[in-house]
Design a protein around this motif. Sequence first.
Motif, PDB file in Angstrom:
ATOM      1  N   UNK A   1       6.096  -0.086  -6.389  1.00  0.00           N
ATOM      2  CA  UNK A   1       5.398   0.449  -7.540  1.00  0.00           C
ATOM      3  C   UNK A   1       4.889  -0.676  -8.438  1.00  0.00           C
ATOM      4  N   UNK A   2       5.708  -1.723  -8.571  1.00  0.00           N
ATOM      5  CA  UNK A   2       5.294  -2.836  -9.423  1.00  0.00           C
ATOM      6  C   UNK A   2       4.067  -3.544  -8.851  1.00  0.00           C
ATOM      7  N   UNK A   3       4.069  -3.799  -7.550  1.00  0.00           N
ATOM      8  CA  UNK A   3       2.937  -4.473  -6.913  1.00  0.00           C
ATOM      9  C   UNK A   3       1.682  -3.601  -6.973  1.00  0.00           C
ATOM     10  N   UNK A   4       1.847  -2.301  -6.763  1.00  0.00           N
ATOM     11  CA  UNK A   4       0.706  -1.385  -6.839  1.00  0.00           C
ATOM     12  C   UNK A   4       0.135  -1.374  -8.251  1.00  0.00           C
ATOM     13  N   UNK A   5       1.018  -1.348  -9.220  1.00  0.00           N
ATOM     14  CA  UNK A   5       0.580  -1.349 -10.622  1.00  0.00           C
ATOM     15  C   UNK A   5      -0.211  -2.621 -10.933  1.00  0.00           C
ATOM     16  N   UNK A   6       0.275  -3.776 -10.468  1.00  0.00           N
ATOM     17  CA  UNK A   6      -0.427  -5.049 -10.683  1.00  0.00           C
ATOM     18  C   UNK A   6      -1.798  -5.044 -10.021  1.00  0.00           C
ATOM     19  N   UNK A   7      -1.886  -4.390  -8.850  1.00  0.00           N
ATOM     20  CA  UNK A   7      -3.150  -4.331  -8.108  1.00  0.00           C
ATOM     21  C   UNK A   7      -4.092  -3.259  -8.645  1.00  0.00           C
ATOM     22  N   UNK A   8      -3.610  -2.455  -9.613  1.00  0.00           N
ATOM     23  CA  UNK A   8      -4.438  -1.406 -10.188  1.00  0.00           C
ATOM     24  C   UNK A   8      -4.648  -0.228  -9.247  1.00  0.00           C
ATOM     25  N   UNK A   9      -3.661   0.023  -8.379  1.00  0.00           N
ATOM     26  CA  UNK A   9      -3.782   1.103  -7.404  1.00  0.00           C
ATOM     27  C   UNK A   9      -2.579   2.032  -7.516  1.00  0.00           C
ATOM     28  N   UNK A  10      -2.732   3.229  -6.986  1.00  0.00           N
ATOM     29  CA  UNK A  10      -1.588   4.132  -6.926  1.00  0.00           C
ATOM     30  C   UNK A  10      -0.645   3.605  -5.848  1.00  0.00           C
ATOM     31  N   UNK A  11       0.650   3.899  -5.953  1.00  0.00           N
ATOM     32  CA  UNK A  11       1.572   3.456  -4.903  1.00  0.00           C
ATOM     33  C   UNK A  11       1.157   3.960  -3.515  1.00  0.00           C
ATOM     34  N   UNK A  12       0.668   5.188  -3.436  1.00  0.00           N
ATOM     35  CA  UNK A  12       0.240   5.745  -2.151  1.00  0.00           C
ATOM     36  C   UNK A  12      -0.933   4.955  -1.556  1.00  0.00           C
ATOM     37  N   UNK A  13      -1.943   4.646  -2.378  1.00  0.00           N
ATOM     38  CA  UNK A  13      -3.092   3.879  -1.891  1.00  0.00           C
ATOM     39  C   UNK A  13      -2.686   2.468  -1.498  1.00  0.00           C
ATOM     40  N   UNK A  14      -1.802   1.878  -2.272  1.00  0.00           N
ATOM     41  CA  UNK A  14      -1.335   0.522  -2.010  1.00  0.00           C
ATOM     42  C   UNK A  14      -0.615   0.452  -0.657  1.00  0.00           C
ATOM     43  N   UNK A  15       0.293   1.408  -0.420  1.00  0.00           N
ATOM     44  CA  UNK A  15       1.051   1.447   0.832  1.00  0.00           C
ATOM     45  C   UNK A  15       0.139   1.768   2.018  1.00  0.00           C
ATOM     46  N   UNK A  16      -0.817   2.662   1.823  1.00  0.00           N
ATOM     47  CA  UNK A  16      -1.751   3.003   2.914  1.00  0.00           C
ATOM     48  C   UNK A  16      -2.535   1.768   3.345  1.00  0.00           C
ATOM     49  N   UNK A  17      -2.932   0.961   2.375  1.00  0.00           N
ATOM     50  CA  UNK A  17      -3.676  -0.261   2.677  1.00  0.00           C
ATOM     51  C   UNK A  17      -2.809  -1.235   3.481  1.00  0.00           C
ATOM     52  N   UNK A  18      -1.562  -1.391   3.079  1.00  0.00           N
ATOM     53  CA  UNK A  18      -0.635  -2.271   3.802  1.00  0.00           C
ATOM     54  C   UNK A  18      -0.401  -1.734   5.211  1.00  0.00           C
ATOM     55  N   UNK A  19      -0.231  -0.437   5.324  1.00  0.00           N
ATOM     56  CA  UNK A  19       0.020   0.187   6.626  1.00  0.00           C
ATOM     57  C   UNK A  19      -1.138  -0.042   7.585  1.00  0.00           C
ATOM     58  N   UNK A  20      -2.353   0.082   7.090  1.00  0.00           N
ATOM     59  CA  UNK A  20      -3.526  -0.144   7.951  1.00  0.00           C
ATOM     60  C   UNK A  20      -3.545  -1.583   8.466  1.00  0.00           C
ATOM     61  N   UNK A  21      -3.226  -2.520   7.611  1.00  0.00           N
ATOM     62  CA  UNK A  21      -3.195  -3.925   8.022  1.00  0.00           C
ATOM     63  C   UNK A  21      -2.039  -4.233   8.949  1.00  0.00           C
ATOM     64  N   UNK A  22      -0.912  -3.571   8.763  1.00  0.00           N
ATOM     65  CA  UNK A  22       0.278  -3.815   9.583  1.00  0.00           C
ATOM     66  C   UNK A  22       0.062  -3.391  11.027  1.00  0.00           C
ATOM     67  N   UNK A  23      -0.700  -2.330  11.237  1.00  0.00           N
ATOM     68  CA  UNK A  23      -0.931  -1.830  12.596  1.00  0.00           C
ATOM     69  C   UNK A  23      -1.508  -2.911  13.491  1.00  0.00           C
ATOM     70  N   UNK A  24      -2.424  -3.702  12.960  1.00  0.00           N
ATOM     71  CA  UNK A  24      -3.050  -4.768  13.749  1.00  0.00           C
ATOM     72  C   UNK A  24      -1.996  -5.764  14.256  1.00  0.00           C
ATOM     73  N   UNK A  25      -1.052  -6.116  13.383  1.00  0.00           N
ATOM     74  CA  UNK A  25      -0.007  -7.059  13.786  1.00  0.00           C
ATOM     75  C   UNK A  25       0.960  -6.435  14.784  1.00  0.00           C
ATOM     76  N   UNK A  26       1.331  -5.187  14.566  1.00  0.00           N
ATOM     77  CA  UNK A  26       2.227  -4.511  15.501  1.00  0.00           C
ATOM     78  C   UNK A  26       1.573  -4.380  16.871  1.00  0.00           C
ATOM     79  N   UNK A  27       0.282  -4.014  16.895  1.00  0.00           N
ATOM     80  CA  UNK A  27      -0.444  -3.914  18.161  1.00  0.00           C
ATOM     81  C   UNK A  27      -0.473  -5.270  18.869  1.00  0.00           C
ATOM     82  N   UNK A  28      -0.622  -6.336  18.113  1.00  0.00           N
ATOM     83  CA  UNK A  28      -0.661  -7.681  18.695  1.00  0.00           C
ATOM     84  C   UNK A  28       0.641  -8.066  19.369  1.00  0.00           C
ATOM     85  N   UNK A  29       1.741  -7.509  18.898  1.00  0.00           N
ATOM     86  CA  UNK A  29       3.042  -7.762  19.517  1.00  0.00           C
ATOM     87  C   UNK A  29       3.428  -6.650  20.493  1.00  0.00           C
ATOM     88  N   UNK A  30       2.502  -5.739  20.747  1.00  0.00           N
ATOM     89  CA  UNK A  30       2.719  -4.613  21.658  1.00  0.00           C
ATOM     90  C   UNK A  30       3.904  -3.749  21.210  1.00  0.00           C
TER      91      UNK A  30
END
Length: 111
Positions: A1-30
């Motif tokens: 919540x603190x990081x989302x607040x600093x970024x000016x985003x809702x916690x849900x939007x902040x986490x969704x953005x991280x999740x989208x980026x994380x998928x690429x790394x997880x896919x890279x490690x199969x």
Amino acid sequence: MLAAEKAGKSPEDFIAEISRGRKRYLDGFHIAHDNWHSTHSKENTELSQDIYRKLDKAGLVYSKSIEQFFDPVKGMFLADRYIKGECPVCGAKDQYGDACENCSSVYSPPS
């Protein structure tokens, strides 16, 4: 919540953005997941409520009264990370309510 607040985003939007980026790394490690849901998803809600009900039925859930800080402007109870003050162990100023970054002490916030 603190990081989302600093970024000016809702916690849900902040986490969704991280999740989208994380998928690429997880896919890279199969690495694949059969279940990958957000905190507020229907699936996660059902799973967490099922776990709670089973624990409650087994007599492993109890209730007790607690005091907690409340922010009337935000309309929410405050997590320990929102509370800052002086460390009760080393006296360092501007430390979080549950841990000191100066001496590494971990403690319960004052009520």
